[in-house]
Structure formats: C-alpha cells, structure tokens
Design an enzyme around this catalytic site. Structure first.
Site, PDB file in Angstrom:
ATOM      1  N   MET D   1       7.193   8.874  -4.277  1.00 52.80           N
ATOM      2  CA  MET D   1       7.052   7.722  -4.776  1.00 52.80           C
ATOM      3  C   MET D   1       7.999   6.995  -3.669  1.00 52.80           C
ATOM      4  SD  MET D   1       4.910   8.152  -7.241  1.00 52.80           S
ATOM      5  CE  MET D   1       4.774   7.837  -9.119  1.00 52.80           C
ATOM      6  N   PRO D   2       7.943   6.702  -2.867  1.00 50.96           N
ATOM      7  CA  PRO D   2       8.064   6.519  -1.760  1.00 50.96           C
ATOM      8  C   PRO D   2       8.010   4.833  -1.680  1.00 50.96           C
ATOM      9  CG  PRO D   2       6.932   8.531  -0.851  1.00 50.96           C
ATOM     10  CD  PRO D   2       6.306   7.673  -2.124  1.00 50.96           C
ATOM     11  N   TYR D   3       9.174   3.064  -1.383  1.00 49.07           N
ATOM     12  CA  TYR D   3       9.111   2.856  -1.288  1.00 49.07           C
ATOM     13  C   TYR D   3      10.167   2.587   0.231  1.00 49.07           C
ATOM     14  CZ  TYR D   3      10.109  -1.788  -0.680  1.00 49.07           C
ATOM     15  OH  TYR D   3       9.869  -3.824  -0.470  1.00 49.07           O
ATOM     16  N   HIS D  41       4.356   2.799  -0.127  1.00 46.92           N
ATOM     17  CA  HIS D  41       4.503   0.838   0.096  1.00 46.92           C
ATOM     18  C   HIS D  41       4.787   1.371   1.634  1.00 46.92           C
ATOM     19  CE1 HIS D  41       1.516   0.419  -2.919  1.00 46.92           C
ATOM     20  NE2 HIS D  41       2.529   0.840  -3.726  1.00 46.92           N
TER      21      HIS D  41
ATOM     22  N   GLU F   7      13.255   4.070   0.452  1.00 45.79           N
ATOM     23  CA  GLU F   7      13.341   4.877  -1.383  1.00 45.79           C
ATOM     24  C   GLU F   7      12.496   5.606  -1.962  1.00 45.79           C
ATOM     25  OE1 GLU F   7      13.729   0.741  -3.861  1.00 45.79           O
ATOM     26  OE2 GLU F   7      15.042  -0.094  -2.669  1.00 45.79           O
TER      27      GLU F   7
END
Lengths: 72, 72, 72, 72, 72, 72
Positions: D1-3, D41, F7
């Site tokens: 889950m990268p942001y 995202h 992140e």
C-alpha cells in the site's frame, strides 16, 4: 493530541460536506480514544485531478474515460 | 537534513510574515541542531477556514461567532 | 491554528534539543503571527539514515563517506 | 500500500510533466517493491515561491536574484 | 481518492482502537462523500510524547505534571 | 525544490530496495523537471500493518486472510 489530514480529489465537495467530515472524524477520534475535542485538529486538503495519480495515471485522465471513485 | 512543514489558516498572512517564519524557523533548526541551512527546507501551507476543523467545527464557523486564534 | 511538522535525520537528537526545537518554533509562530500558543502543535519525526535520500543517495551512505549535514 | 507525496515549487510545471511524474514514480514503486499499481497513489502539491524556504530565504527572493534550482 | 493521516500521541492505543479508528474514519468518508472504500486509505502515526509539542512544551512534560488530553 | 515522501507498509523492505527507491524517484524528478538533485530530498516512512487501513480494514487483517498488495 490528535491531528488528522484528509486529502481528497477536488470534485465539488461542498461546505456542508466538509463540515460533516470534520464533525464525523472528530467524533470518531473522541469516541474511540476519549480525547478532548479541543485538542483535535482536522485539515482537509483538496487536490486537483491532474495532481492525483492512481495506478500510474492522472485521475483527470480516468475521469475523462468515465472512471469514477463513487461507491458502487 | 531537516524539512519543516508549517500549516496555518489562511487569514491574511503577508509575504513579510512568511519571510519571518522561514527565517525564524530555519534559525531555530540551525541553532539547536547545528545543521547546515543549505540542507534545511521550510514549506508553508495555508488552509482555507472551511478546511480546518477545531473541536469538530469549521474554523470559518468559529470566526463567524467571533472566536479567534489570537494570542490573548 | 498552526500545526508544524519537523522531519529530521535520526542522529542522536537529545530530549533537551527536542524541547528547544518545540519551544523555539512555537515562539516564532506566536511572535510572527500573534497566535495563541494553545492552538499551536509541533510534531517532530526522526527518520532513519537509510530512509532519507539526498541527491539520489541514502544519507547512511553519505555519512559512511564522511559527509555530514553539520553547519560549516 | 504505497502513498507518495511530491511537493515542488510552482514554476510552470505542465500537465504533461505531472503525467510523467506520476507514471515514472509509480513505475519505480511497482518495479522495486513488486506492488500492485492499483494500490499506489501519488499526490503532487505545488507550493508558491513565497511559501518555500531554502537556507532561511523565500525561494521567490532567490529567484529574483537569479538563483535557480535547475540541473547544471 | 481519499487518503487520511491520523497523527496521535503514543499513549497505549490498542490494536482494537486502531481498528475502530480505521473503520470509523473510512465510514465517515464513504458516507459523506459517497466514495468507494477500496480507494480510501487511512494511515495512523503514533508520536512519542517527547516529540509532540503543545503550547511550546513537550507533551511528556505536560503528562509529568498530570495534564492529560482526556475528554472531561 | 522538490521534497518527496514515500509511505509504505512495513513488510520486509530491504536497505537495497530503499536505495533503489531513492535513486529511482530522484532520477524521475531530475529527468522530468530538470531539477538539481542536490535540492531533492526523499523520505521513506514505513508503516506497521496495524496502522494502515484499506477499505476500512487494517492491512494486518487483510494479510491474515491471505490478501496481499503484490503485483499480479
């Protein structure tokens, strides 16, 4: 001391919706953590569709192809 | 390598005040940590009053009721 | 309503230095903007040297080569 | 889950450049971490030159003195 | 495409409380904005008491003096 | 002056992968925007699986059910 940042695409979010987001998120924080709401800040940041990328594409491109983020 | 983000409500902050914030915060970092200022970045982000929530309410609502964030 | 985030490399910053950063940055905000300090939050985030990149390299690599961020 | 959040000074970045940033950064994430791009995202935030401080000065001041951030 | 970051002081928040925060905040986003929950990410970041400053003081100092953030 | 924050969930990312992320993302920024890499900072923040929520659930719960974020 909670601080919450909400980032979302700029797609016609109204003042009333922002009000509901701030109230709703603050209530969750206060209820779950038993925190004083006067120490709870919420910041909303709207992001232009050209500036948000999903799966490697600008959301503006996705919207032009009819792809939305709406709940089904 | 310090990076500092300052988020504040958009309420008439002048260019001179921003200059003073950047200078003042950088000086604190350099003085306390002995860091090279050329590795220190400061970013100011102004937030519309509808987009900042405090104690579950939009700051725009608080201001309409005459409640400010000014130092007493 | 100011919120300030300070990100810096984790390199032995002491509790006293953190105290001085929080005090110093809050004073700058209060002095320049005339804000109530009780509405001013400062968050310090230390970042491991492997997790900070500068000019395309991990800071841990730079430090191994004797390159520091100290003020000259 | 990268942001991923990309903050940069507002200096005429075009829609095509933003598209290339989103595509390029997503590709790096997917290639290095083997992540599903649909969970990746990227948010771009442009910052006015008065609002970015470098070495204690507003970037707007640096630009007025002819100092750029261009690659040499 | 909403992304929400929750920063709070590290004071014994349990896994169940984190679960409730994530569920509660996502529900608010989905209800108010009608967004697909599969495009909604929430990140919780706990901050050590030495690293959070309020009114110019470390929260660790405030706690040592018996001052809490609990709801009255 | 670009600053990039990445992140991602803490799931065994190696030092070499972090190095590749920092190099790869910096190259994209430099190539697309023609920016001096010495003004480009990248910060990686790993987030525990209990602290990342997706579609209203903790990623730790999703992983326990065998749901990954791997590229298909």
């Amino acid at each position: 001391m909670p601080y919450i940042k909400i980032e979302l695409t700029r797609e016609g979010v109204t003042r009333e919706q922002k009000k509901a987001l701030i109230k709703g998120v603050t209530d969750v924080i206060v209820d779950v953590l038993n925190k004083d709401p006067h120490l709870t800040h919420v910041v909303i940041q709207e992001v232009a569709l050209d500036d948000w990328g999903y799966a490697g594409e600008q959301v503006s491109e996705l919207r032009e192809r009819g792809i939305t983020a709406d709940k089904k």
